[in-house]
Design a protein around this motif. Sequence first.
Motif, PDB file in Angstrom:
ATOM      1  N   ALA A 568       0.854  -1.183   0.000  1.00  0.00           N
ATOM      2  CA  ALA A 568       0.000   0.000   0.000  1.00  0.00           C
ATOM      3  C   ALA A 568       0.889   1.232   0.000  1.00  0.00           C
ATOM      4  O   ALA A 568       2.088   1.149   0.276  1.00  0.00           O
ATOM      5  N   ILE A 569       0.297   2.379  -0.308  1.00  0.00           N
ATOM      6  CA  ILE A 569       1.013   3.656  -0.316  1.00  0.00           C
ATOM      7  C   ILE A 569       0.659   4.422   0.951  1.00  0.00           C
ATOM      8  O   ILE A 569      -0.475   4.377   1.435  1.00  0.00           O
ATOM      9  N   ASP A 570       1.641   5.133   1.500  1.00  0.00           N
ATOM     10  CA  ASP A 570       1.389   6.039   2.613  1.00  0.00           C
ATOM     11  C   ASP A 570       2.082   7.376   2.351  1.00  0.00           C
ATOM     12  O   ASP A 570       2.687   7.572   1.297  1.00  0.00           O
ATOM     13  N   SER A 571       1.979   8.272   3.327  1.00  0.00           N
ATOM     14  CA  SER A 571       2.549   9.617   3.157  1.00  0.00           C
ATOM     15  C   SER A 571       3.831   9.785   3.967  1.00  0.00           C
ATOM     16  O   SER A 571       4.164  10.895   4.381  1.00  0.00           O
ATOM     17  N   TRP A 572       4.567   8.687   4.184  1.00  0.00           N
ATOM     18  CA  TRP A 572       5.791   8.756   4.972  1.00  0.00           C
ATOM     19  C   TRP A 572       6.781   9.765   4.409  1.00  0.00           C
ATOM     20  O   TRP A 572       7.604  10.329   5.130  1.00  0.00           O
ATOM     21  N   GLY A 573       6.708  10.000   3.115  1.00  0.00           N
ATOM     22  CA  GLY A 573       7.652  10.914   2.489  1.00  0.00           C
ATOM     23  C   GLY A 573       7.602  12.325   3.038  1.00  0.00           C
ATOM     24  O   GLY A 573       8.578  13.079   2.910  1.00  0.00           O
ATOM     25  N   SER A 574       6.490  12.718   3.670  1.00  0.00           N
ATOM     26  CA  SER A 574       6.417  14.076   4.214  1.00  0.00           C
ATOM     27  C   SER A 574       7.513  14.336   5.235  1.00  0.00           C
ATOM     28  O   SER A 574       7.989  15.462   5.381  1.00  0.00           O
ATOM     29  N   LEU A 575       7.932  13.289   5.958  1.00  0.00           N
ATOM     30  CA  LEU A 575       8.959  13.444   6.983  1.00  0.00           C
ATOM     31  C   LEU A 575      10.336  13.685   6.382  1.00  0.00           C
ATOM     32  O   LEU A 575      11.225  14.209   7.050  1.00  0.00           O
ATOM     33  N   LEU A 576      10.526  13.319   5.107  1.00  0.00           N
ATOM     34  CA  LEU A 576      11.838  13.445   4.460  1.00  0.00           C
ATOM     35  C   LEU A 576      12.006  14.734   3.679  1.00  0.00           C
ATOM     36  O   LEU A 576      13.071  14.975   3.108  1.00  0.00           O
ATOM     37  N   VAL A 577      10.976  15.575   3.635  1.00  0.00           N
ATOM     38  CA  VAL A 577      11.017  16.769   2.790  1.00  0.00           C
ATOM     39  C   VAL A 577      12.223  17.639   3.124  1.00  0.00           C
ATOM     40  O   VAL A 577      13.008  18.018   2.240  1.00  0.00           O
ATOM     41  N   CYS A 578      12.402  17.969   4.390  1.00  0.00           N
ATOM     42  CA  CYS A 578      13.506  18.872   4.751  1.00  0.00           C
ATOM     43  C   CYS A 578      14.862  18.203   4.556  1.00  0.00           C
ATOM     44  O   CYS A 578      15.844  18.873   4.194  1.00  0.00           O
ATOM     45  N   GLU A 579      14.930  16.892   4.790  1.00  0.00           N
ATOM     46  CA  GLU A 579      16.203  16.194   4.580  1.00  0.00           C
ATOM     47  C   GLU A 579      16.575  16.206   3.098  1.00  0.00           C
ATOM     48  O   GLU A 579      17.752  16.373   2.733  1.00  0.00           O
ATOM     49  N   PHE A 580      15.599  16.029   2.232  1.00  0.00           N
ATOM     50  CA  PHE A 580      15.883  16.065   0.796  1.00  0.00           C
ATOM     51  C   PHE A 580      16.278  17.469   0.349  1.00  0.00           C
ATOM     52  O   PHE A 580      17.116  17.635  -0.546  1.00  0.00           O
ATOM     53  N   LEU A 581      15.677  18.493   0.957  1.00  0.00           N
ATOM     54  CA  LEU A 581      16.093  19.855   0.638  1.00  0.00           C
ATOM     55  C   LEU A 581      17.533  20.099   1.069  1.00  0.00           C
ATOM     56  O   LEU A 581      18.298  20.799   0.387  1.00  0.00           O
ATOM     57  N   ARG A 582      17.926  19.529   2.205  1.00  0.00           N
ATOM     58  CA  ARG A 582      19.321  19.646   2.646  1.00  0.00           C
ATOM     59  C   ARG A 582      20.250  18.915   1.684  1.00  0.00           C
ATOM     60  O   ARG A 582      21.347  19.397   1.374  1.00  0.00           O
ATOM     61  N   MET A 668      11.573  26.947  10.971  1.00  0.00           N
ATOM     62  CA  MET A 668      12.777  27.216  11.770  1.00  0.00           C
ATOM     63  C   MET A 668      13.977  27.507  10.890  1.00  0.00           C
ATOM     64  O   MET A 668      14.868  28.264  11.282  1.00  0.00           O
ATOM     65  N   ASN A 669      14.004  26.904   9.692  1.00  0.00           N
ATOM     66  CA  ASN A 669      15.145  27.088   8.804  1.00  0.00           C
ATOM     67  C   ASN A 669      14.895  28.145   7.736  1.00  0.00           C
ATOM     68  O   ASN A 669      15.705  28.295   6.818  1.00  0.00           O
ATOM     69  N   GLY A 670      13.768  28.839   7.846  1.00  0.00           N
ATOM     70  CA  GLY A 670      13.497  29.950   6.941  1.00  0.00           C
ATOM     71  C   GLY A 670      13.327  29.550   5.494  1.00  0.00           C
ATOM     72  O   GLY A 670      13.636  30.339   4.587  1.00  0.00           O
ATOM     73  N   VAL A 671      12.826  28.341   5.238  1.00  0.00           N
ATOM     74  CA  VAL A 671      12.648  27.873   3.866  1.00  0.00           C
ATOM     75  C   VAL A 671      11.387  28.497   3.280  1.00  0.00           C
ATOM     76  O   VAL A 671      10.303  28.412   3.872  1.00  0.00           O
ATOM     77  N   ASN A 672      11.522  29.120   2.131  1.00  0.00           N
ATOM     78  CA  ASN A 672      10.385  29.669   1.405  1.00  0.00           C
ATOM     79  C   ASN A 672       9.827  28.571   0.507  1.00  0.00           C
ATOM     80  O   ASN A 672      10.365  28.298  -0.559  1.00  0.00           O
ATOM     81  N   TRP A 673       8.742  27.951   0.964  1.00  0.00           N
ATOM     82  CA  TRP A 673       8.228  26.784   0.238  1.00  0.00           C
ATOM     83  C   TRP A 673       7.674  27.160  -1.130  1.00  0.00           C
ATOM     84  O   TRP A 673       7.735  26.366  -2.069  1.00  0.00           O
ATOM     85  N   GLU A 674       7.168  28.374  -1.280  1.00  0.00           N
ATOM     86  CA  GLU A 674       6.680  28.786  -2.590  1.00  0.00           C
ATOM     87  C   GLU A 674       7.811  28.826  -3.608  1.00  0.00           C
ATOM     88  O   GLU A 674       7.638  28.462  -4.763  1.00  0.00           O
TER      89      GLU A 674
END
Length: 689
Positions: A568-582, A668-674
């Motif tokens: 099945a698919i889940d939304s676990w990827g939301s937790l990795l968003v900031c790590e992938f941006l890093r 906290m890290n001042g990321v502009n998501w737009e």
Amino acid sequence: MFFNIKQGQFSASKTETLNAVAKTMPPAYEEYGKSYYFDHVNTADKTERYEIDGFVATDTLVDIGNGLFQLEREIRYVGQWQRTVKFITEVVTLFHPNRYLIPCVMYNGNEWGDGKEPKGLVKDGLPWVFSYDRTGIPSCSITETKEQFVALFASDADASSLESAVSVEKNQDGTFSQKIYYPVTEAPYTYARHNMFAPRRDNYITLKKGEVFRTKSYILIGKPKWENFAAANVEDAALEVFPFYKNPVMTVDDVWEKGISFARRLINECDGKKLIITGMKNDDDRMAIGYNVRHFEIGWCGQNILNCRLFICEYFRTKEKKLLDDAFEILDNWCEKQSDNGLVLAHYEWYNGGKKWKGGAYKEKQLCSTNTINTGWYPECCNMGWAIAEFARVYDLLRSNGIDKPRYLEFAVRAGEFFLEKYSDKHGFGKAWGFDGRCVDDSGTIGGFVMMGLWEIYKVTKEEKWLDCVKKAFAFYIKRDVDNFVCTAGAIDCECIDKETAYPLIQTGLALYELTKDEYYLTAAEKAAYYFFSWAYHYDALYDDDSDFTRYGYYTAGGTFVSVQHHAIDSWGSLLVCEFLRLAKYTGDERWEKRAYMMWCNAILCITQREGDVVNGLARPLGSQNEAFFNCVWAKYRPNSDQRGHFNDWLVSWVNAYRLYTINDLRMNGVNWERVSVRANGGHWPKKK
């Protein structure tokens, strides 16, 4: 939406030679259980032509560059009588692979663990065949050595190309046959529930005289990015082959507001103590999402301590005192249950003889002796790791805002000391421990969550012993597991290969890189991230109009598969968003930013927008969302084993908590998501809904 790749989209100084590593087989068809290869016909032009039994096929192989080839196939039926068949596209390696992968489904045979999920290449003497919608890259298979790999996968150019199935067979001479079946096939069984099988599924193509069946597929060849990491090459190519240009359905601020609302709805009591329930399920008598599942879990699915930290963050934003009071009460209730050696049970209700849950926890054979425990469950590393990390973060958050709560740091340190003492060079932190200090299960990568906790203690205390242990543990789990492209036991309701334990390795690796600037940590974190994203969907599978997915607006791209046991698919990827941006920042590879964006867009789909919105006849609370999206045949919550594209209607804490965790990190890290959205959308501002 379907996309076509364009000539020259990949820039390459040298085009790889397909014929040096793989042989594209003639088309084949299957009828009445037997398969037949077409016969080659000589032609004057560059196309390849084949004929057999009234079928005429034409193949056109387009060299796109950088080792990627597109195979366009047209099969015309010129016979007199209607035929009902399957068609097969096949590539045979010209080398002897030592590893193979079907992303999300088969990690070199799924040898780890004793579950009943598909293992190996055959079952009852017949090759496994898996539907395209079980794989994050459609009908994808990869075979590799240290020096070369071959990948074959389907196109989403049209439904005929996409609706397919994948199989890998090892030949007697040591080569491998990688196949795509058209249309969807699952054999010799359908893996339809956790550790359970249903009869095989066979779909067919029916052609009358003059009718044509067309498909596109892709072949990718090259040298693996690192040994055992050909999937990294395929993931990079897949971002180009399956472009993702979608818009977030909610703003970040809106996700936060609705998420806090749902988290507050989960506050409940257990034996008179204020805690957070794990989630909500159906109350069949009232036909409403109103039944609170009587689980109170410190980490993993329940995320009691993380939710408290989020309440505290919201208190500092709004100054609503009740948020702070609720957080302190819940945190203190958990502190009271910690044993002298630092361990705590994952579930609060287990301390008082609550209903025994079968969700993969560890049960003592005899009664435990601490804190009036009379159910007897073993603490395990996932919940302990989350508890340690979040108590340390809560303490640090409060301290930085002038509130001193030493008890919370003491909880983290006491538990951390236990694992500091128990660390082993042979099995890391193990998986589960008894209150008497015995390691009752030393398997899996799950100890990575403990490493995450120890890192948070180091950040607060600056004591070198914590850092030294984190470095040792990180090197151990990377070498033993990630370097072999496998992580295990992170989803504690499974005993199998999965994706979840890659997270603390990515997070800790990046933290160690930021501290030391040692490229080893950055590379290791990137490896773990490629492993994690091998579980991600790069395309949108197709569903009927009456499916939940179609009716409620869910798509698969950016979602992450659960494990080889839970399809099945889940939304676990939301937790990795900031790590992938890093990762994007430190490696200079903007593809990590694209992946972060994909996961976020998927993770915010189908969040309840208004209190009482009805889904499947059930009124839902504001901000709630399903835990799992059943993208393939997975009948755990449905009587019809053939149904696809439905929700599990289990509104759980963790999916919400992870999104809020990420939003807080972004702030906290001042990321502009737009601005991230602009870059991920090819330089265009996301359109407003």
